[in-house]
Design a protein around this motif. Sequence first.
Motif, PDB file in Angstrom:
ATOM      1  N   LEU A   5       0.942  -1.149  -0.075  1.00  0.00           N
ATOM      2  CA  LEU A   5      -0.154  -0.067   0.292  1.00  0.00           C
ATOM      3  C   LEU A   5       1.389   1.168  -0.017  1.00  0.00           C
ATOM      4  O   LEU A   5       2.378   1.143   0.520  1.00  0.00           O
ATOM      5  N   VAL A   6       0.258   2.252  -0.243  1.00  0.00           N
ATOM      6  CA  VAL A   6       1.082   3.778  -0.484  1.00  0.00           C
ATOM      7  C   VAL A   6       0.273   4.848   0.009  1.00  0.00           C
ATOM      8  O   VAL A   6      -0.670   4.886  -0.030  1.00  0.00           O
ATOM      9  N   PHE A   7       0.514   4.937   1.138  1.00  0.00           N
ATOM     10  CA  PHE A   7       0.071   6.319   2.027  1.00  0.00           C
ATOM     11  C   PHE A   7       1.199   7.451   1.520  1.00  0.00           C
ATOM     12  O   PHE A   7       1.961   7.824   1.958  1.00  0.00           O
ATOM     13  N   ALA A   8      -0.022   7.966   1.144  1.00  0.00           N
ATOM     14  CA  ALA A   8      -0.168   9.215   0.144  1.00  0.00           C
ATOM     15  C   ALA A   8      -0.914  10.731   0.831  1.00  0.00           C
ATOM     16  O   ALA A   8      -1.664  10.251   1.088  1.00  0.00           O
ATOM     17  N   GLU A  20     -10.383   3.454  -0.640  1.00  0.00           N
ATOM     18  CA  GLU A  20      -9.546   2.848  -0.017  1.00  0.00           C
ATOM     19  C   GLU A  20      -7.396   3.795  -0.714  1.00  0.00           C
ATOM     20  O   GLU A  20      -7.775   4.339  -1.915  1.00  0.00           O
ATOM     21  N   VAL A  21      -6.296   3.269   0.295  1.00  0.00           N
ATOM     22  CA  VAL A  21      -5.241   3.311  -0.018  1.00  0.00           C
ATOM     23  C   VAL A  21      -4.791   2.621  -1.165  1.00  0.00           C
ATOM     24  O   VAL A  21      -5.167   1.127  -1.322  1.00  0.00           O
ATOM     25  N   PRO A  22      -4.318   3.231  -1.689  1.00  0.00           N
ATOM     26  CA  PRO A  22      -4.045   2.589  -3.168  1.00  0.00           C
ATOM     27  C   PRO A  22      -2.404   2.364  -3.499  1.00  0.00           C
ATOM     28  O   PRO A  22      -2.130   2.092  -2.668  1.00  0.00           O
ATOM     29  N   THR A  23      -2.626   0.743  -3.538  1.00  0.00           N
ATOM     30  CA  THR A  23      -1.825   0.156  -4.116  1.00  0.00           C
ATOM     31  C   THR A  23      -0.394   0.686  -5.070  1.00  0.00           C
ATOM     32  O   THR A  23      -0.401   1.081  -5.440  1.00  0.00           O
ATOM     33  N   ALA A  24       0.664   0.250  -4.683  1.00  0.00           N
ATOM     34  CA  ALA A  24       1.676   0.873  -5.661  1.00  0.00           C
ATOM     35  C   ALA A  24       1.826   0.269  -6.716  1.00  0.00           C
ATOM     36  O   ALA A  24       2.704   0.951  -8.130  1.00  0.00           O
ATOM     37  N   ASP A  25       1.401  -0.366  -7.758  1.00  0.00           N
ATOM     38  CA  ASP A  25       1.569  -0.066  -8.805  1.00  0.00           C
ATOM     39  C   ASP A  25       0.269   1.175  -9.390  1.00  0.00           C
ATOM     40  O   ASP A  25      -0.127   0.907 -10.380  1.00  0.00           O
ATOM     41  N   ARG A  26      -0.810   1.265  -9.014  1.00  0.00           N
ATOM     42  CA  ARG A  26      -1.190   2.498  -9.117  1.00  0.00           C
ATOM     43  C   ARG A  26      -1.297   3.902  -8.786  1.00  0.00           C
ATOM     44  O   ARG A  26      -1.571   4.825  -9.326  1.00  0.00           O
ATOM     45  N   LEU A  27       0.285   4.246  -7.930  1.00  0.00           N
ATOM     46  CA  LEU A  27       0.563   4.754  -7.187  1.00  0.00           C
ATOM     47  C   LEU A  27       1.899   5.352  -7.693  1.00  0.00           C
ATOM     48  O   LEU A  27       2.278   4.452  -6.824  1.00  0.00           O
ATOM     49  N   ALA A  28       3.054   6.158  -8.187  1.00  0.00           N
ATOM     50  CA  ALA A  28       4.135   5.664  -7.863  1.00  0.00           C
ATOM     51  C   ALA A  28       4.968   6.134  -6.850  1.00  0.00           C
ATOM     52  O   ALA A  28       4.272   7.182  -5.858  1.00  0.00           O
ATOM     53  N   VAL A  29       5.876   6.234  -5.896  1.00  0.00           N
ATOM     54  CA  VAL A  29       6.303   6.573  -5.040  1.00  0.00           C
ATOM     55  C   VAL A  29       7.133   6.876  -5.223  1.00  0.00           C
ATOM     56  O   VAL A  29       7.537   7.141  -3.653  1.00  0.00           O
ATOM     57  N   GLY A  30       8.192   7.544  -6.036  1.00  0.00           N
ATOM     58  CA  GLY A  30       9.237   8.045  -6.155  1.00  0.00           C
ATOM     59  C   GLY A  30      10.258   7.424  -5.754  1.00  0.00           C
ATOM     60  O   GLY A  30      10.850   5.896  -5.461  1.00  0.00           O
ATOM     61  N   ASP A  31      11.974   8.388  -5.332  1.00  0.00           N
ATOM     62  CA  ASP A  31      12.822   7.374  -5.108  1.00  0.00           C
ATOM     63  C   ASP A  31      13.000   7.154  -3.690  1.00  0.00           C
ATOM     64  O   ASP A  31      14.096   6.146  -3.241  1.00  0.00           O
ATOM     65  N   GLU A  32      12.990   7.531  -2.509  1.00  0.00           N
ATOM     66  CA  GLU A  32      12.753   7.100  -1.339  1.00  0.00           C
ATOM     67  C   GLU A  32      11.773   7.451  -0.335  1.00  0.00           C
ATOM     68  O   GLU A  32      11.225   8.226   0.524  1.00  0.00           O
ATOM     69  N   PRO A  33      10.736   6.129  -0.953  1.00  0.00           N
ATOM     70  CA  PRO A  33       9.476   5.879   0.033  1.00  0.00           C
ATOM     71  C   PRO A  33      10.117   5.915   1.710  1.00  0.00           C
ATOM     72  O   PRO A  33      10.908   4.900   2.109  1.00  0.00           O
ATOM     73  N   LEU A  34       8.985   6.196   2.362  1.00  0.00           N
ATOM     74  CA  LEU A  34       9.113   5.902   3.916  1.00  0.00           C
ATOM     75  C   LEU A  34       8.797   4.024   4.394  1.00  0.00           C
ATOM     76  O   LEU A  34       7.785   4.126   3.997  1.00  0.00           O
ATOM     77  N   PRO A  35       9.639   3.382   4.663  1.00  0.00           N
ATOM     78  CA  PRO A  35       8.752   2.223   5.387  1.00  0.00           C
ATOM     79  C   PRO A  35       7.696   2.377   6.313  1.00  0.00           C
ATOM     80  O   PRO A  35       7.907   3.071   7.229  1.00  0.00           O
ATOM     81  N   ALA A  44       5.369  11.967   1.028  1.00  0.00           N
ATOM     82  CA  ALA A  44       5.114  13.528   0.558  1.00  0.00           C
ATOM     83  C   ALA A  44       4.678  13.578  -0.748  1.00  0.00           C
ATOM     84  O   ALA A  44       5.279  13.305  -1.316  1.00  0.00           O
ATOM     85  N   LEU A  45       3.245  13.794  -0.839  1.00  0.00           N
ATOM     86  CA  LEU A  45       3.022  14.992  -2.782  1.00  0.00           C
ATOM     87  C   LEU A  45       3.019  15.845  -2.810  1.00  0.00           C
ATOM     88  O   LEU A  45       3.151  16.858  -1.318  1.00  0.00           O
ATOM     89  N   ASP A  46       3.287  16.801  -3.964  1.00  0.00           N
ATOM     90  CA  ASP A  46       3.415  17.843  -3.967  1.00  0.00           C
ATOM     91  C   ASP A  46       2.448  18.629  -4.261  1.00  0.00           C
ATOM     92  O   ASP A  46       1.934  20.126  -4.002  1.00  0.00           O
ATOM     93  N   THR A  47       2.037  17.708  -5.234  1.00  0.00           N
ATOM     94  CA  THR A  47       0.590  18.395  -5.799  1.00  0.00           C
ATOM     95  C   THR A  47      -0.704  16.776  -5.618  1.00  0.00           C
ATOM     96  O   THR A  47      -0.044  15.978  -5.693  1.00  0.00           O
TER      97      THR A  47
END
Length: 246
Positions: A5-8, A20-35, A44-47
């Motif tokens: 899951l990706v908590f953005a 629902e909280v999206p899964t990683a296949d639906r939302l890109a997580v960037g370089d340094e996602p926090l475990p 963290a999202l900018d926009t």
Amino acid sequence: MADGLVFAFLDGQLLLLDGEVPTADRLAVGDEPLPVGPLGVAVALDTAPQLEGASLVGLRDFLSVADEELASAAGRAAQLVEWELGHAFCGRCGTPTEAAGTELARLCPSCGASYYPRITPAVIMLVEHGGRVLLARRAGLNRPFHSVLAGFVEPGETLEEAVCREVLEEAGVDVEDVRYFGSQPWPFPSQLMIGFVARATSDELRVDETELEDAGWFRPDELPTIPGPFTIARRLIDDFVARHAS
Ligand SMILES: [Zn+2]
């Protein structure tokens, strides 16, 4: 429960896709996602992402309906994102910090300062006297419910001292027999609520009305509206009612 899951978060609000909280296949997580733990990662999202079915929900609203495992992960995610945003720059020399990589920390490449996720301890206490519980509404917040008292622990103070000081400051009454009840992470933004039960030595209150409104003693069968079941405040009150049920 699906993994990945990706908590953005955007400005403290949680991104949902189709509710629902999206899964990683639906939302890109960037370089340094926090475990966040076994459930996934936090970012963290900018926009707000322009994705079909996207919506933002307040964390408090989400926690009040999510199951315990998901609520716990979302709360941790929110705290980590808040920590990362709050330590993007070194507090000592102002240099942009970098993720440590090997552990959950941000490091300053210039002066070597390290920044770990920080927890702010707060005590929350159910005060009782003669079979009644002290409940109040916090002044100025317009909350539609009464609750138990709470406050931040000050530097140099034990938890028990914080309980006694807060109750005396806010309600003007001494307490004794302070006993540990339980705790709850409270990600608004990064508190740990540490719960206690205490007995007032008197039922005469001298309420600080800048802090509390409608403070008073309540019997278990005449409680006002109280906080929702996902809060430690509610667990303290439910415990009080159960102990006085007979
Ligand atoms: Zn520095």
